[in-house]
Scaffold this active site. Structure first.
Site, PDB file in Angstrom:
ATOM      1  N   LYS A  22       0.834  -1.217   0.000  1.00  9.41           N
ATOM      2  CA  LYS A  22       0.000   0.000   0.000  1.00  9.41           C
ATOM      3  C   LYS A  22       0.862   1.259   0.000  1.00  9.41           C
ATOM      4  O   LYS A  22       0.649   2.176  -0.803  1.00  9.41           O
ATOM      5  CB  LYS A  22      -0.916   0.003   1.239  1.00  9.41           C
ATOM      6  N   CYS A  81     -18.852   4.254   6.951  1.00 10.87           N
ATOM      7  CA  CYS A  81     -18.709   2.811   7.189  1.00 10.87           C
ATOM      8  C   CYS A  81     -17.529   2.572   8.137  1.00 10.87           C
ATOM      9  O   CYS A  81     -16.572   1.877   7.821  1.00 10.87           O
ATOM     10  CB  CYS A  81     -18.540   2.055   5.870  1.00 10.87           C
ATOM     11  N   CYS A 138     -24.845   3.460   9.711  1.00 14.29           N
ATOM     12  CA  CYS A 138     -25.663   2.960   8.595  1.00 14.29           C
ATOM     13  C   CYS A 138     -26.849   3.868   8.283  1.00 14.29           C
ATOM     14  O   CYS A 138     -27.301   3.933   7.140  1.00 14.29           O
ATOM     15  CB  CYS A 138     -26.161   1.552   8.891  1.00 14.29           C
ATOM     16  N   CYS A 179     -26.175   6.005   5.429  1.00 11.40           N
ATOM     17  CA  CYS A 179     -25.602   5.348   4.237  1.00 11.40           C
ATOM     18  C   CYS A 179     -26.661   5.064   3.165  1.00 11.40           C
ATOM     19  O   CYS A 179     -27.748   4.576   3.464  1.00 11.40           O
ATOM     20  CB  CYS A 179     -24.930   4.051   4.675  1.00 11.40           C
ATOM     21  N   CYS A 209     -26.899  -3.726   1.480  1.00  7.08           N
ATOM     22  CA  CYS A 209     -25.740  -4.121   2.295  1.00  7.08           C
ATOM     23  C   CYS A 209     -26.059  -5.362   3.144  1.00  7.08           C
ATOM     24  O   CYS A 209     -26.983  -5.367   3.945  1.00  7.08           O
ATOM     25  CB  CYS A 209     -25.337  -2.965   3.208  1.00  7.08           C
TER      26      CYS A 209
HETATM   27  S1  SF4 Z   1     -25.087   0.096   5.345  1.00  6.50           S
HETATM   28 FE1  SF4 Z   1     -23.334  -1.252   4.991  1.00  6.50          FE
HETATM   29  S2  SF4 Z   1     -21.931  -0.070   3.700  1.00  6.50           S
HETATM   30 FE2  SF4 Z   1     -23.373   1.369   4.621  1.00  6.50          FE
HETATM   31  S3  SF4 Z   1     -22.387   2.065   6.517  1.00  6.50           S
HETATM   32 FE3  SF4 Z   1     -23.677   0.333   7.072  1.00  6.50          FE
HETATM   33  S4  SF4 Z   1     -22.284  -1.431   6.982  1.00  6.50           S
HETATM   34 FE4  SF4 Z   1     -21.295   0.227   5.835  1.00  6.50          FE
END
Ligand code: SF4
Length: 277
Positions: free
Chosen positions: A184, A252, A258, A261, A267
């Site tokens: 990396k 995340c 979440c 998100c 997900c």
């Molecule tokens: S929904 Fe899934 S991708 Fe989105 S923050 Fe939560 S764990 Fe991460």
């Protein structure tokens, strides 16, 4: 315009609910009724299933990435502001700038970007010669907030001594041979110091995100790197690390937010978490 470009354009212009709708549609629309399947020979069914999976996975990965990019439009995550690859003095000569980029990256493993940046900024006051001749304990004091500061100080001093005799590494192969440098760091260094993108640098945030959604269920950074490199065009590689790392720092997280998100509906981690709660 190619079909893929048209699809990507449609995605970039869609609202969140439209995006989720498109994803759901794409993920599940190719399911066939048992009746229509039975008309095919077994080998054709298998081949169609394989093709369908590959198509869905390819489509899914790119478009999941587009949604993450939308969530990252503000570019205000720690990696965007104080990421280790940004910590160098543009007024210094190019060799010193490259040394600063690499030392900053070498400070970063297992350490938050804000802390890495603070320590890397302290080192900007010193020349390569200063660091090569500095007492190791002195160097440890300058970088004491980073994790594994004693080992990192030793490796940075060794790097400074090496650079005095051989100059800064100029290729990925030369860079990865340096103690304290992994895949990396070497890829990020070549990308920032030489503006050459030779691969997608993978970090823990990216592994966590890709396993959760999932984009790719695999903990090995090298396997994930190869997978992502096969999914994206080379010109897209340079932005993937910063986009996903920032998403992992803001939404995340290890303890994910979440509710903020846009990927909740697809997900796997979110679905499992909410089923078990
Ligand atoms: S929904 Fe899934 S991708 Fe989105 S923050 Fe939560 S764990 Fe991460």
């Amino acid at each position: 315009m190619r079909q893929t470009q048209k699809i990507m354009l449609a995605f970039s212009e869609a609202t969140t609910s439209e995006l989720n709708e498109i994803l759901e549609h794409r993920f599940f629309k190719e399911k066939k009724s048992p009746k229509s399947k039975s008309k095919m020979s077994l080998s054709k069914q298998q081949s169609t299933a394989t093709m369908s999976t590959i198509k869905q996975d390819n489509f899914g990965t790119k478009n999941i990435y587009e949604i993450i990019k939308q969530m990252r439009l503000e570019r205000n995550a720690p990696v965007d502001i104080v990421g280790p690859q940004k910590c160098f003095d543009k007024d210094k000569d190019i060799e010193t700038q490259r040394f600063q980029i690499l030392t900053s990256l070498m400070l970063s493993p297992q350490t938050k970007d804000e802390i890495t940046s603070k320590c890397a900024n302290r080192l900007l006051d010193y020349t390569i010669n200063d660091i090569a001749n500095m007492d190791e304990s002195e160097l440890v004091k300058l970088i004491y907030e980073v994790n594994f500061n004693v080992t990192k100080a030793k490796r940075i001093k060794e790097l400074a001594q090496l650079v005095i005799y051989k100059g800064m590494p100029k290729t990925f192969e030369e860079t990865i041979k340096i103690k304290g440098v992994g895949e990396k760091i070497a890829l990020l260094y070549i990308q920032v110091a030489f503006q050459r993108v030779e691969g997608i640098p993978i970090d823990v945030n990216m592994i966590r995100i890709c396993n959760r959604i999932p984009i790719f269920k695999e903990k090995s950074p090298t396997k994930l790197r190869k997978f992502l490199e096969s999914e994206f065009e080379h010109e897209e590689w340079g932005d993937i690390n910063e986009t996903l790392v920032g998403f992992g720092q803001q939404i995340c997280l290890p303890k994910p937010k979440c509710e903020q998100c846009k990927l909740k509906d697809i997900c796997e981690y979110y679905k499992l978490k909410n089923t078990s709660d």
